[in-house]
Design an enzyme around this catalytic site. Sequence first.
Site, PDB file in Angstrom:
ATOM      1  N   CYS A   1       0.821  -1.176  -0.036  1.00  0.00           N
ATOM      2  CA  CYS A   1      -0.097   0.106  -0.032  1.00  0.00           C
ATOM      3  C   CYS A   1       0.984   1.382   0.031  1.00  0.00           C
ATOM      4  O   CYS A   1       1.610   1.578  -0.925  1.00  0.00           O
ATOM      5  CB  CYS A   1      -0.920   0.066   1.204  1.00  0.00           C
ATOM      6  SG  CYS A   1      -2.424   1.268   0.986  1.00  0.00           S
TER       7      CYS A   1
ATOM      8  N   HIS B   1      -3.578  -5.655   0.101  1.00  0.00           N
ATOM      9  CA  HIS B   1      -3.272  -6.113   1.387  1.00  0.00           C
ATOM     10  C   HIS B   1      -3.128  -7.835   1.479  1.00  0.00           C
ATOM     11  O   HIS B   1      -4.138  -8.260   1.812  1.00  0.00           O
ATOM     12  CB  HIS B   1      -4.010  -5.542   2.494  1.00  0.00           C
ATOM     13  CG  HIS B   1      -3.882  -4.174   2.674  1.00  0.00           C
ATOM     14  ND1 HIS B   1      -2.642  -3.307   3.487  1.00  0.00           N
ATOM     15  CD2 HIS B   1      -4.356  -2.983   2.081  1.00  0.00           C
ATOM     16  CE1 HIS B   1      -2.828  -2.315   3.297  1.00  0.00           C
ATOM     17  NE2 HIS B   1      -3.668  -1.889   2.336  1.00  0.00           N
TER      18      HIS B   1
ATOM     19  N   GLU C   1      -1.792  -9.332   3.853  1.00  0.00           N
ATOM     20  CA  GLU C   1      -1.931  -9.808   5.033  1.00  0.00           C
ATOM     21  C   GLU C   1      -3.116  -9.974   5.781  1.00  0.00           C
ATOM     22  O   GLU C   1      -3.402 -10.330   6.947  1.00  0.00           O
ATOM     23  CB  GLU C   1      -1.161  -8.756   6.108  1.00  0.00           C
ATOM     24  CG  GLU C   1      -1.708  -7.531   6.267  1.00  0.00           C
ATOM     25  CD  GLU C   1      -1.252  -6.405   5.026  1.00  0.00           C
ATOM     26  OE1 GLU C   1      -1.266  -6.804   3.920  1.00  0.00           O
ATOM     27  OE2 GLU C   1      -1.508  -5.117   5.285  1.00  0.00           O
TER      28      GLU C   1
END
Lengths: 187, 314
Positions: free
Chosen positions: A78, A165, A167
Amino acid sequence: MKVYVIDNGGQWTHREWRVLRYLGVEAEIVANTTPLEKLKDADALVLSGGAPRVGLQDKLGNCDEYLQYANVPILGICAGHQFMARFFGGECGEAKVPEYGKVEIEIIEEDVLFKGLPKKMIVWESHNDEVTKMPEDFILLASSENCRVQAMKHVKKPLFGLQFHPEVEHTQYGNEIFMNFLGEAKK
Amino acid sequence: MFDAAKFVEDAVEEIKKQVKGKAIIAVSGGVDSSVAAKIGSMALGKNLVAVYVDTGFMRKGENEFVKNLYGKMDLKFIFIDAKKEFFEALKGVADPEEKRKVIGEKFIRIFERVAKEEEAEYLIQGTIAPDWIESGGGLRDTIKSHHNVGGLPEEMKLKIVEPLRNLYKDEVREVARYLGLEVAERQPFPGPGLAVRVMGEIDEKKVEIVREACAIVEEEIEKACEEGLIKKPWQYFAVLLPVRSVGVRGDIRAYGYTIAIRSVDSIDAMTAAYTKLPHDLLEKMATRITNEIKDVNRVVYDISNKPPATIEWE
């Protein structure tokens, strides 16, 4: 293996730490002002996302120093990805259509990060800005309908950028993307 | 992967090292504070005092549930009725951040009073990772001030101990299961309670409306889970909107409140997808809410994900 998560102030910085630990990596979150010499034992770095607009600022802690001298695989996520693009001569700006939550991306180049993964996948996003011009030394790995540079990679060095993302729980194949990245660190 | 046994062992050691003498633990009946209380009692035994505050914003039947739960644990349990204090403090407060801060401060002042009586210097809290992440600080933006972190007053006398700081809810549940706690599978409930499920300024009547609506949502969703119609969502509740709309009840014009139902799937509350609940179930909840709660004549279903929405509305 030791991986430092460079904290640029993201909501999901701690999630990156968690995913890495679950993958059996010794992970540690550090402030983005940490001097590079304190990260000497790093096998890889993750540049986290951050609060609004940090990817557009001239300076993002010591991220520039890491990108220039660290000499280990780096994954920018990001804001970390946006900063990486700018550092190598690309451009970033406000996204025409910002993306929050669920988005489908299409893999253009499997390369390292998307090795063995499907051509299309659901990822989760949360960004106001995006890479508007990719740096010359990078190749495009993935795009979504509203954001062209969802994933990129340096042509020679193990430097990777992701707008989405990997994660967070709701991103498909997030663990696999991290494992593919960690594979580079093992080399 | 996460190792609950190892975690408990380390956390008990850490508390023994950090806490000198007595400590109080703030409990709510939820998973986080119950796990922190159990670990705290393993470390401190009789030197731990559990304090439960009835803010007036608790779920239906919660006070009895908590009394029963902590009655079974080997620690001193203190129940404090602070309903009046909290309603008083929130008079005229409509901004969600201010609400959370007023509540956070009220909690701390009550704990300080108890700590003084008990001669304790430490406050153990069941703070988990999303609480401090969302509360912001430094580079991190403040999404919402969690009452136990960002809602804390600047000046406070107690030393804070947070054994679960690096865990997410799914990991706390694993620890709870390992410790054999009956609350392991309870759905999350916000610290400021129903005060953040009434949009804008609260009053006793509005809190009562949302309490009933939350109870109906919980009952119907849990029934549907037991019948095998749906998989249990991560969290499910009702929110009272400050919007009134026109309805018709028994040939008479009505002008009543709107309830929003929220149900999401997640593992850690850091991202959440709205639950694709069956329409029959949504209809049943809407019918019950509008029939059983006089002041509500409209029900809507929240279909936003996190991000960009958060799970709770305030």
